[in-house]
Write a protein that holds these residues in place. Structure first.
Motif, PDB file in Angstrom:
ATOM      1  N   ASP A   1     -34.457   7.662  89.669  1.00  0.00           N
ATOM      2  CA  ASP A   1     -33.728   9.185  90.304  1.00  0.00           C
ATOM      3  C   ASP A   1     -34.535   9.718  91.264  1.00  0.00           C
TER       4      ASP A   1
ATOM      5  N   THR B   1     -31.055  -1.909  82.992  1.00  0.00           N
ATOM      6  CA  THR B   1     -30.927  -0.405  83.224  1.00  0.00           C
ATOM      7  C   THR B   1     -31.212  -0.359  84.649  1.00  0.00           C
TER       8      THR B   1
ATOM      9  N   CYS C   1     -36.164   2.938  78.747  1.00  0.00           N
ATOM     10  CA  CYS C   1     -35.160   2.905  79.585  1.00  0.00           C
ATOM     11  C   CYS C   1     -34.857   4.327  80.473  1.00  0.00           C
ATOM     12  N   GLN C   2     -35.061   5.154  79.706  1.00  0.00           N
ATOM     13  CA  GLN C   2     -34.816   6.707  80.026  1.00  0.00           C
ATOM     14  C   GLN C   2     -35.966   6.921  81.255  1.00  0.00           C
TER      15      GLN C   2
ATOM     16  N   ARG D   1     -27.976  -1.474  86.730  1.00  0.00           N
ATOM     17  CA  ARG D   1     -26.950  -0.521  86.867  1.00  0.00           C
ATOM     18  C   ARG D   1     -27.389   0.785  87.701  1.00  0.00           C
ATOM     19  N   LEU D   2     -28.754   0.992  88.080  1.00  0.00           N
ATOM     20  CA  LEU D   2     -28.897   2.091  88.651  1.00  0.00           C
ATOM     21  C   LEU D   2     -29.146   1.350  90.330  1.00  0.00           C
TER      22      LEU D   2
ATOM     23  N   ARG E   1     -35.137   5.553  84.420  1.00  0.00           N
ATOM     24  CA  ARG E   1     -33.930   6.235  85.020  1.00  0.00           C
ATOM     25  C   ARG E   1     -34.661   7.529  85.751  1.00  0.00           C
TER      26      ARG E   1
END
Length: 115
Positions: A22, A52, A14-15, A55-56, A18
């Motif tokens: 990004d 995830t 998940c990180q 949410r982004l 992200r």
């Protein structure tokens, strides 16, 4: 990632998503899942990745899912949430503002028995 996915791998995945989302600014991320074992841990990992991504403000598209994985996702009710090689599950849009439902007042007929 090489080898089977474990529950301990999910936060790092998940990180990673992200960071990719990004850096790219894209409205979606494609995940090649051809080597993913079709088991409940894999389904949980994909569901968490999709959450995830949402949410982004983006989505996840599965690339090269096995028939077994597609069937397991359908069985878990996630077949429509996690798209296969088809269209990308799109970005989250703001919900439309709705009017509050009016209050309904109940009335009783004079001939009705008391409650």
């Amino acid at each position: 990632m090489v080898g089977p996915v474990t529950r301990d791998d999910v936060p790092a995945l998940c990180q990673r998503l992200r960071v990719i989302a990004d850096r790219s600014g894209a409205d979606g991320v494609a995940c090649d899942v051809r080597a993913l074992v079709a088991d409940i841990v894999g389904v949980e990992a994909l569901a968490r990745l999709q959450l995830t991504a949402r949410r982004l403000g983006c989505g996840v598209r599965l690339r090269h899912p096995s028939r077994e994985l597609e069937e397991l996702l359908d069985l878990c009710g996630l077949g429509g949430v996690l798209a296969g090689d088809g269209p990308l599950v799109g970005p989250i849009r703001q919900a439309e503002e709705r009017k509050q439902a009016g209050r309904v007042e109940e009335g009783a007929d004079p001939g009705d028995p008391p409650p």
